[in-house]
Design a protein around this motif. Structure first.
Motif, PDB file in Angstrom:
ATOM      1  N   ILE A 188       0.827  -1.205   0.000  1.00  0.00           N
ATOM      2  CA  ILE A 188       0.000   0.000   0.000  1.00  0.00           C
ATOM      3  C   ILE A 188       0.862   1.256   0.000  1.00  0.00           C
ATOM      4  CG2 ILE A 188      -1.721   1.243   1.306  1.00  0.00           C
ATOM      5  CD1 ILE A 188      -2.912  -1.317   2.110  1.00  0.00           C
ATOM      6  N   ILE A 191       1.877   2.001  -3.414  1.00  0.00           N
ATOM      7  CA  ILE A 191       0.788   2.562  -4.219  1.00  0.00           C
ATOM      8  C   ILE A 191       0.586   4.030  -3.898  1.00  0.00           C
ATOM      9  CG2 ILE A 191      -1.685   2.509  -4.530  1.00  0.00           C
ATOM     10  CD1 ILE A 191      -1.622  -0.402  -4.453  1.00  0.00           C
ATOM     11  N   LEU A 192       0.616   4.369  -2.619  1.00  0.00           N
ATOM     12  CA  LEU A 192       0.445   5.766  -2.241  1.00  0.00           C
ATOM     13  C   LEU A 192       1.557   6.615  -2.840  1.00  0.00           C
ATOM     14  CD1 LEU A 192      -0.618   5.519   1.499  1.00  0.00           C
ATOM     15  CD2 LEU A 192      -1.941   6.406  -0.383  1.00  0.00           C
ATOM     16  N   SER A 195       1.253   6.924  -6.590  1.00  0.00           N
ATOM     17  CA  SER A 195       0.087   7.616  -7.103  1.00  0.00           C
ATOM     18  C   SER A 195       0.364   9.088  -7.304  1.00  0.00           C
ATOM     19  CB  SER A 195      -1.097   7.439  -6.158  1.00  0.00           C
ATOM     20  OG  SER A 195      -0.835   8.139  -4.964  1.00  0.00           O
ATOM     21  N   GLU A 196       1.413   9.561  -6.670  1.00  0.00           N
ATOM     22  CA  GLU A 196       1.753  10.960  -6.872  1.00  0.00           C
ATOM     23  C   GLU A 196       2.019  11.225  -8.332  1.00  0.00           C
ATOM     24  OE1 GLU A 196       4.981  12.233  -4.653  1.00  0.00           O
ATOM     25  OE2 GLU A 196       3.921  12.249  -2.747  1.00  0.00           O
ATOM     26  N   GLU A 197       2.572  10.248  -8.976  1.00  0.00           N
ATOM     27  CA  GLU A 197       2.904  10.490 -10.369  1.00  0.00           C
ATOM     28  C   GLU A 197       2.217   9.511 -11.285  1.00  0.00           C
ATOM     29  OE1 GLU A 197       7.002  10.918 -10.635  1.00  0.00           O
ATOM     30  OE2 GLU A 197       7.227  11.451  -8.533  1.00  0.00           O
ATOM     31  N   ARG A 198       1.217   8.838 -10.751  1.00  0.00           N
ATOM     32  CA  ARG A 198       0.512   7.853 -11.551  1.00  0.00           C
ATOM     33  C   ARG A 198       1.509   6.916 -12.212  1.00  0.00           C
ATOM     34  NH1 ARG A 198      -4.871   9.692 -12.435  1.00  0.00           N
ATOM     35  NH2 ARG A 198      -5.195  11.071 -10.662  1.00  0.00           N
ATOM     36  N   THR A 367      -4.384  -0.812  -9.701  1.00  0.00           N
ATOM     37  CA  THR A 367      -4.278  -0.281  -8.340  1.00  0.00           C
ATOM     38  C   THR A 367      -5.346  -0.823  -7.410  1.00  0.00           C
ATOM     39  OG1 THR A 367      -3.470   1.747  -9.322  1.00  0.00           O
ATOM     40  CG2 THR A 367      -3.979   1.792  -6.990  1.00  0.00           C
ATOM     41  N   VAL A 396       0.405   4.161   5.227  1.00  0.00           N
ATOM     42  CA  VAL A 396       0.678   5.588   5.402  1.00  0.00           C
ATOM     43  C   VAL A 396       2.098   5.799   5.912  1.00  0.00           C
ATOM     44  CG1 VAL A 396      -0.003   7.649   6.643  1.00  0.00           C
ATOM     45  CG2 VAL A 396      -1.738   6.079   5.837  1.00  0.00           C
ATOM     46  N   TYR A 399       4.537   5.289   3.194  1.00  0.00           N
ATOM     47  CA  TYR A 399       4.584   6.449   2.309  1.00  0.00           C
ATOM     48  C   TYR A 399       5.456   7.546   2.909  1.00  0.00           C
ATOM     49  CZ  TYR A 399       3.077  10.818   0.253  1.00  0.00           C
ATOM     50  OH  TYR A 399       3.061  12.056  -0.316  1.00  0.00           O
ATOM     51  N   LEU A 400       5.200   7.859   4.183  1.00  0.00           N
ATOM     52  CA  LEU A 400       5.969   8.917   4.832  1.00  0.00           C
ATOM     53  C   LEU A 400       7.451   8.581   4.860  1.00  0.00           C
ATOM     54  CD1 LEU A 400       3.599   9.799   7.786  1.00  0.00           C
ATOM     55  CD2 LEU A 400       4.203  11.244   5.859  1.00  0.00           C
TER      56      LEU A 400
ATOM     57  N   LEU B   8       7.942  14.484  11.479  1.00  0.00           N
ATOM     58  CA  LEU B   8       8.020  13.039  11.661  1.00  0.00           C
ATOM     59  C   LEU B   8       8.981  12.685  12.782  1.00  0.00           C
ATOM     60  CD1 LEU B   8       6.850  10.480  10.548  1.00  0.00           C
ATOM     61  CD2 LEU B   8       8.828  10.251   9.077  1.00  0.00           C
ATOM     62  N   GLU B  74      -1.678  19.082  -6.747  1.00  0.00           N
ATOM     63  CA  GLU B  74      -2.202  18.037  -7.617  1.00  0.00           C
ATOM     64  C   GLU B  74      -1.845  16.650  -7.126  1.00  0.00           C
ATOM     65  OE1 GLU B  74      -2.273  19.291 -12.019  1.00  0.00           O
ATOM     66  OE2 GLU B  74      -1.124  17.427 -11.820  1.00  0.00           O
ATOM     67  N   ARG B  75      -0.560  16.498  -6.824  1.00  0.00           N
ATOM     68  CA  ARG B  75      -0.142  15.187  -6.376  1.00  0.00           C
ATOM     69  C   ARG B  75      -0.848  14.838  -5.086  1.00  0.00           C
ATOM     70  NH1 ARG B  75       6.302  15.291  -6.543  1.00  0.00           N
ATOM     71  NH2 ARG B  75       6.637  14.984  -8.743  1.00  0.00           N
ATOM     72  N   LEU B  76      -0.955  15.836  -4.251  1.00  0.00           N
ATOM     73  CA  LEU B  76      -1.582  15.576  -2.961  1.00  0.00           C
ATOM     74  C   LEU B  76      -2.992  15.048  -3.161  1.00  0.00           C
ATOM     75  CD1 LEU B  76      -0.720  15.749  -0.119  1.00  0.00           C
ATOM     76  CD2 LEU B  76      -1.748  17.988   0.053  1.00  0.00           C
ATOM     77  N   ALA B  78      -4.156  13.289  -5.490  1.00  0.00           N
ATOM     78  CA  ALA B  78      -4.162  11.876  -5.878  1.00  0.00           C
ATOM     79  C   ALA B  78      -4.024  11.002  -4.641  1.00  0.00           C
ATOM     80  CB  ALA B  78      -3.031  11.602  -6.858  1.00  0.00           C
ATOM     81  N   ILE B  79      -3.153  11.430  -3.747  1.00  0.00           N
ATOM     82  CA  ILE B  79      -2.937  10.633  -2.550  1.00  0.00           C
ATOM     83  C   ILE B  79      -4.171  10.650  -1.659  1.00  0.00           C
ATOM     84  CG2 ILE B  79      -1.546  10.384  -0.502  1.00  0.00           C
ATOM     85  CD1 ILE B  79       0.725  11.511  -1.920  1.00  0.00           C
ATOM     86  N   LEU B  82      -6.727   8.378  -2.925  1.00  0.00           N
ATOM     87  CA  LEU B  82      -6.426   6.995  -2.625  1.00  0.00           C
ATOM     88  C   LEU B  82      -6.718   6.672  -1.169  1.00  0.00           C
ATOM     89  CD1 LEU B  82      -5.249   5.126  -4.745  1.00  0.00           C
ATOM     90  CD2 LEU B  82      -3.213   5.033  -3.354  1.00  0.00           C
ATOM     91  N   LEU B  83      -6.254   7.545  -0.305  1.00  0.00           N
ATOM     92  CA  LEU B  83      -6.431   7.294   1.119  1.00  0.00           C
ATOM     93  C   LEU B  83      -7.893   7.239   1.510  1.00  0.00           C
ATOM     94  CD1 LEU B  83      -3.796   9.172   3.239  1.00  0.00           C
ATOM     95  CD2 LEU B  83      -4.541   6.834   3.438  1.00  0.00           C
ATOM     96  N   LEU B  86      -9.499   4.226   0.323  1.00  0.00           N
ATOM     97  CA  LEU B  86      -9.012   3.092   1.091  1.00  0.00           C
ATOM     98  C   LEU B  86      -9.737   2.994   2.426  1.00  0.00           C
ATOM     99  CD1 LEU B  86      -6.858   1.043   0.575  1.00  0.00           C
ATOM    100  CD2 LEU B  86      -5.270   2.432   1.866  1.00  0.00           C
ATOM    101  N   PHE B 109     -13.395   3.095  -8.722  1.00  0.00           N
ATOM    102  CA  PHE B 109     -12.026   3.555  -8.915  1.00  0.00           C
ATOM    103  C   PHE B 109     -11.656   3.590 -10.389  1.00  0.00           C
ATOM    104  CE2 PHE B 109      -8.149   4.524  -6.675  1.00  0.00           C
ATOM    105  CZ  PHE B 109      -7.194   4.365  -7.658  1.00  0.00           C
TER     106      PHE B 109
END
Lengths: 480, 157
Positions: A188, A191-192, A195-198, A367, A396, A399-400, B8, B74-76, B78-79, B82-83, B86, B109
């Motif tokens: 996952i 995928i996250l 997905s930022e850039e497909r 996906t 998550v 991803y981070l 973080l 934009e990228r955000l 997409a995420i 997805l989230l 999900l 989707f």
């Protein structure tokens, strides 16, 4: 059968064997063990399929292969990754079987001398190999490893029986199982991130299918001969050690391959050696694990423990007498290993084009499909919804971590090996009356600890070393 | 991404603090059977805390200026897409069961995000769960979460 079991995340070889064990009673012992063991062999080879394609570990020992296998798949070279993995598995097994055939008894004697301190030292080596050699920042690697380790401490403490970090809930009592976490972190999380850039949309379709991949893979194997051989030897040895099997071996193989590789930086981004080494190691370990099982009645790995149960059920007693009284059983078993290995390889190779083409499915469909499969995989381990949430949470986190440059490998390794390591550590400390000196007092563990420490501090020494060299050359230039 | 890094790291620091506090409660000394429950977590959390301090120090030293916090809008999105989908999936799962939920998820989707045509989405939404059903439920007899329809005996899924 083994191939199918290996492919499915969540359904493990040990479970598969356990389920079919009752049926095997009707076979004669030799046939029975060949049948069940073949499941193990098949799973060892095929476990990597979902690992490489979807970043979902198909088996406990197919985790390290994700590190470099998944990036390869993403670069459109899934065929290469898969083929290399299969070939490496085959060679690893083959060499291991040959060694086994000749060296059965004497090796067993040495392995018997292993106690908790030695086990701990080996596990520490596995850690050190990956943490210390991390290309990235060491503090982050330590954080990742610590985090993974801490996650394993959640739940009921084995030694004292006290619940740890459960915050009063019943659900956390069994702790975090590493498979949902790994599925989340890699599947996952990936995928996250992508997905930022497909990015999951795939790269270049390879028209010519199998032969080209096989050729490339063989070339890769030839180039990474060291990774292959080291992986196999390390793996076999690890398998022979009681209790540690393919699961531990994969990380050792990976770490050592990286250590001695000429292009360390590529590891984690799609170095083929990173696929070859852990696979050779894990497969060799699987074979090696049968050694203590046959000669001493001690399981060399969790899966062999189930096979061992079978041996008892069929009325046979492991030990030296097994060789003399039932030679047909033992040698039939060993002979079948050669055969099963070959068959598994062929079947897998034939499947590669089909498997690789799965990656060609468009992002919009692939996906959600991966998500569904991942979550199912996470759920099925314990039939628990918590695991699904764990997977999402881990996703998550994954991803981070990827975004901010925290290495994932130490975390996963800590997760997988954490329980074993803690138990070994505590047992050793008890043996040594609370003093860490026990690790160095015994020759075997002392040596292993030494190696672990060196591996660990290697990156710290390296920059210092380089600076020294540069300073020296600069001084020389100034003089001239 | 300085803020994110520090953020973080701080989160990890907080976590280690939590663990340390708890482990002390679990006793970090020796028990009757050797090192007690809190022993290992304590030292682990300590190392983690040390690590985070190092990371923060490095970050502050190397990037004294602020950089973008997160990836661009934009990228955000997409995420987030997805989230959210999900989380929605997991929330609906206990009620609608795996097959219905997956069907909805796959269909929506591929239609909305993947921008496939509606009949492709429909095909996906029907065929894949169907295949999964036969493979997993009938074939391997796995126990997957079923919908309320199942629980009332109205449907096999």
């Amino acid at each position: 059968m083994g191939l199918v079991v290996g492919v499915l995340p969540g359904l493990g070889a040990a479970s598969g064997i356990a389920i079919l064990l009752p049926i095997s009673i009707y076979f004669d012992p030799t046939a029975a063990i060949i049948f069940l063991a073949s499941i193990y062999w098949g799973a060892l080879i095929a476990g990597v399929i979902t690992s490489i394609l979807f970043s979902i570990p198909g088996e406990t020992w197919a985790v390290a292969v994700i590190f470099d296998g998944a990036p390869l798949a993403r670069q459109g070279r899934a065929g290469l990754a898969l083929t290399a993995a299969f070939l490496a598995s085959f060679v690893g097994k083959l060499v291991a079987i040959i060694i086994l055939t000749f060296v059965a008894l004497p090796l067993a004697e040495v392995a018997l001398r292993f106690g908790p301190p030695e086990t701990f030292a080996v596990l520490l080596m596995a850690f050190a190999a990956v943490v210390g050699l991390g290309g990235g920042s060491v503090p982050k690697a330590i954080i990742a490893a610590a985090l993974g380790f801490l996650l394993t401490t959640v739940g009921l403490d084995i030694v004292t029986g006290k619940p740890r970090f459960t915050f009063g809930t019943l659900t956390l009592l069994s702790g975090f199982h590493f498979i949902p976490v790994t599925i989340g972190l890699y599947g996952i999380g990936e995928i996250l991130y992508a997905s930022e850039e497909r990015v999951l949309k795939l790269v270049g379709i390879k028209g010519q299918v199998m032969l080209r991949d096989v050729w490339e893979a063989v070339q890769a194997l030839k180039r990474s001969l060291f990774a292959l051989i080291a992986g196999t030897l390390v793996g076999f040895w690890t398998g022979v050690l009681p209790g540690t099997g393919a699961t531990v071996a994969q990380f050792l193989g990976y770490g050592i391959a990286r250590q001695y590789s000429k292009n360390k930086e590529n590891f984690g981004k799609g170095a083929v050696e990173g696929v070859i080494a852990p696979q050779a190691a894990a497969n060799a370990a699987g074979i090696g694990a049968t050694l203590p099982m046959l000669t001493m009645g001690i399981p060399g790995s969790p899966t062999t423990a189930v096979l061992l149960a079978g041996i008892w059920i069929w009325g046979l007693t492991p030990g030296p007498r097994l060789f003399t009284e039932h030679p047909d059983f033992v040698w039939g078993f060993i002979a079948s290993m050669y055969l099963a290995n070959l068959m598994a390889l062929l079947i897998c190779l034939l499947g590669v084009p089909v498997l690789a083409s799965i990656m060609r499915i468009p992002y919009g469909i692939l996906t959600p499909f991966i998500v569904v499969i991942s979550l199912i995989g996470a759920y099925v381990i314990n039939n628990s919804f918590l695991d699904i949430w764990v997977a999402v949470g881990a996703g998550v986190l994954g991803y981070l971590m990827r975004k901010l440059g925290y290495p994932l490998a130490p975390l996963v390794i800590a997760l997988v090996l954490g329980d074993m390591t803690e138990t070994a550590l505590r047992q050793s400390l008890i043996l040594g009356d609370g003093s860490p000196a026990i690790f160095f007092a015994r020759p075997l563990s002392g040596a292993l600890m030494g190696v672990a420490i060196v591996l660990f501090f290697y990156p710290l020494l390296q920059p210092g070393w380089l600076r020294l060299k540069r300073a020296v050359t600069a001084a020389q230039v100034k003089k001239a | 991404m300085r803020k994110a890094e520090l953020g973080l790291a701080l989160a990890f620091l907080f976590l280690s603090g939590l663990v340390i506090e708890r482990s002390i409660r679990l006793t970090i000394g020796w028990g009757p059977n050797g090192p007690d429950a809190g022993f290992l977590p304590f030292w682990l959390a300590l190392s983690m805390a040390a690590g985070t301090l190092l990371v923060m120090a490095k970050e502050l030293r190397l990037h004294p200026t602020q950089a973008a916090f997160l990836p661009g809008r934009e990228r955000l999105s997409a995420i987030i897409q997805l989230l959210v989908s999900l989380v929605g999936f997991v929330v609906l799962l206990p009620y609608l069961g795996i097959y219905i939920t997956s069907s909805l998820y796959l269909g929506l989707f591929s239609w909305l995000v993947g921008k496939h045509r509606w009949y492709v989405a429909l095909a996906v939404a029907v065929l894949i769960p169907l295949a999964l059903f036969f493979a997993l439920d009938e074939g391997f007899r796995l126990l997957l979460p079923k919908s309320f329809l199942y629980k009332r005996d109205l449907a096999p899924f």
